[in-house]
Design a protein around this motif. Sequence first.
Motif, short mmCIF file in Angstrom:
data_model
loop_
_atom_site.label_atom_id
_atom_site.label_comp_id
_atom_site.label_asym_id
_atom_site.label_seq_id
_atom_site.Cartn_x
_atom_site.Cartn_y
_atom_site.Cartn_z
N ALA A 150 0.82 -1.21 0.00
CA ALA A 150 0.00 0.00 0.00
C ALA A 150 0.86 1.25 0.00
O ALA A 150 0.51 2.27 -0.62
CB ALA A 150 -0.93 -0.01 1.22
N ALA A 151 2.01 1.19 0.68
CA ALA A 151 2.86 2.38 0.81
C ALA A 151 3.40 2.83 -0.54
O ALA A 151 3.51 4.05 -0.80
CB ALA A 151 4.02 2.09 1.77
N ILE A 152 3.78 1.90 -1.40
CA ILE A 152 4.33 2.31 -2.69
C ILE A 152 3.25 2.97 -3.54
O ILE A 152 3.53 3.92 -4.29
CB ILE A 152 4.98 1.12 -3.44
N VAL B 51 0.25 5.55 6.24
CA VAL B 51 -0.04 5.31 4.82
C VAL B 51 -1.47 5.72 4.49
O VAL B 51 -1.73 6.31 3.43
CB VAL B 51 0.21 3.83 4.47
N ALA B 52 -2.41 5.42 5.39
CA ALA B 52 -3.79 5.83 5.15
C ALA B 52 -3.90 7.34 5.03
O ALA B 52 -4.60 7.87 4.15
CB ALA B 52 -4.68 5.32 6.28
N ILE B 53 -3.19 8.06 5.89
CA ILE B 53 -3.20 9.52 5.83
C ILE B 53 -2.61 10.00 4.51
O ILE B 53 -3.17 10.89 3.85
CB ILE B 53 -2.45 10.11 7.03
N GLU B 54 -1.47 9.43 4.12
CA GLU B 54 -0.87 9.87 2.86
C GLU B 54 -1.80 9.61 1.68
O GLU B 54 -1.92 10.43 0.76
CB GLU B 54 0.48 9.19 2.62
N GLU C 225 -8.65 5.80 10.29
CA GLU C 225 -8.55 4.52 10.99
C GLU C 225 -9.20 3.40 10.19
O GLU C 225 -8.64 2.30 10.06
CB GLU C 225 -9.22 4.63 12.37
N ALA C 226 -10.37 3.64 9.64
CA ALA C 226 -11.05 2.61 8.86
C ALA C 226 -10.23 2.24 7.63
O ALA C 226 -10.13 1.05 7.26
CB ALA C 226 -12.44 3.10 8.45
#
Length: 512
Positions: free
Chosen positions: A223-225, A442-445, A490-491
């Motif tokens: 997910a990060a990439i 990662v979710a925030i980004e 969070e979700a």
Amino acid sequence: MGAEPEHDAVTFGGSAVALADIVAVARRAAPVRLDASVGPRLAAARAVVDRALGRNDAVYGLTTGLGAAVDTRLDAEQIAAFQTRAIRARAVGVGECMAPDEVRAMLAARLAGLCQAASGISPTLVDAVAALLNKGVTPRVRRIGSLGEADLSPLAQAFLPLIGEGEAERDGAVVSGADALATAGLAPATLGPKDALALLNSNAQSIGLAALALVDLRAVLEAAILAGALSLEGYRANLSPLDPDLGRLRGLEGHAAGLRALRAALDGSALFGPGVALRVQDPISFRTLAPVFGCALRACEAAEAVATAELNGVGDSPVVLPERDAMLSSVNFDTTELALALEAAGLALSHLAAISAARVTKLMSPGASGLPRFLTRHGGSHSGFATTQKTASALEAEIRHLAHPLGALTIPVADGVEDYAPMTPAIVDKLHATVRRFARLVAIELVVAAQAVDLREPAALGHGAALAYDFVRAAVGPLGDDRPMGREYEALALRILDGELPRRLDPEVAEA
């Protein structure tokens, strides 16, 4: 957890067990089966134990005490009672109880080790361990108590219910070990010579929980990439650092792996066209995404390799060698290599977190990105993503702190006999805590980068970046008026940890 799982069975004792198999047993209640070869091999190993006992050989844990009591010979009439006492005496864990999936992962890891048929355990006990998993009997195990040179305390707690003691969870209720067995239709096991040591003398906590952490790490890295690729899109970044000729000139495999993954995620992007980039050269947090990601990916792969080898290896001492009719004391329970591999993965993740948090703040800065401050069209009357920077900064700081190495044991135990330990269980917990925090970052980004893309002039997104954008927008709408965003972050993070974003990729992108 029901007693009749509806998932493909995982077979132990045949071909190699994968980390994903442990996760299937732990989290999806996949039933366990023993390969047909396991029974005869267990019987052959047990015969070695019986012969050594008949000769009254001096064998650690069979005819001697444990730990510092290795200098104590057991009388024949003491051996049977010694087994139960050995488990009770080592159930000294404290702290919070492990989650059910963690306990099941530990049991599955120990089952994998027992099926190597080098412990000399009574064959019926291997069936009994499998039955605990298949019948949904999940022992209550307190987390703190092992130093990483055999996870004695957590395994003792895990196997108290096997003999009708301790506590266990079944069908959502915490009951006595005896009641848990009774409701599952199981009888308490009877322990024979060496059986207690065979159950306890392994690193199943470290290995089982490492499997959970590393599978989660892999999902978050994938997910990060894509989050980074979406940030490049929103920033209108210059993609010249992704030129494959530059990677070939560098000659580093981590850099090359990161380039492959990032170029796959950006395949089809308008950013590869001439004159599209906002500037000639971007901040380092954008330029270094490929090599930093590649380092993290390589560290993850290295840790996966060590954990898989541990899962399919023999960590017992003594080790039973049927072909030699011998039992040899070993140091196969040492987990230094696993501990250091996991530390390296956590440290690599902290570097990836640092550049992720930096990109988040840069996207919100008009001077850096050319976009409205805090990514809101409404100006100073709205906060936009301003305070999200604080959450991102807090996550990055905690990840950086968790990346500090724990180091080896400094206080000898067992009357000085055990004077070194790698502290692997604590390192596993530390890595998993890092992974969970990084999933939130990662979710925030992803959300911030999607907002940046919305504020840009329409342009073609790369294939992976577009899938990441759709993944975000399926759950989180654009930020217009200010609203509470924490629950949405969070979700989304939980969906990332569940592997939902990587599963949305085409195979060639996911495997790049």
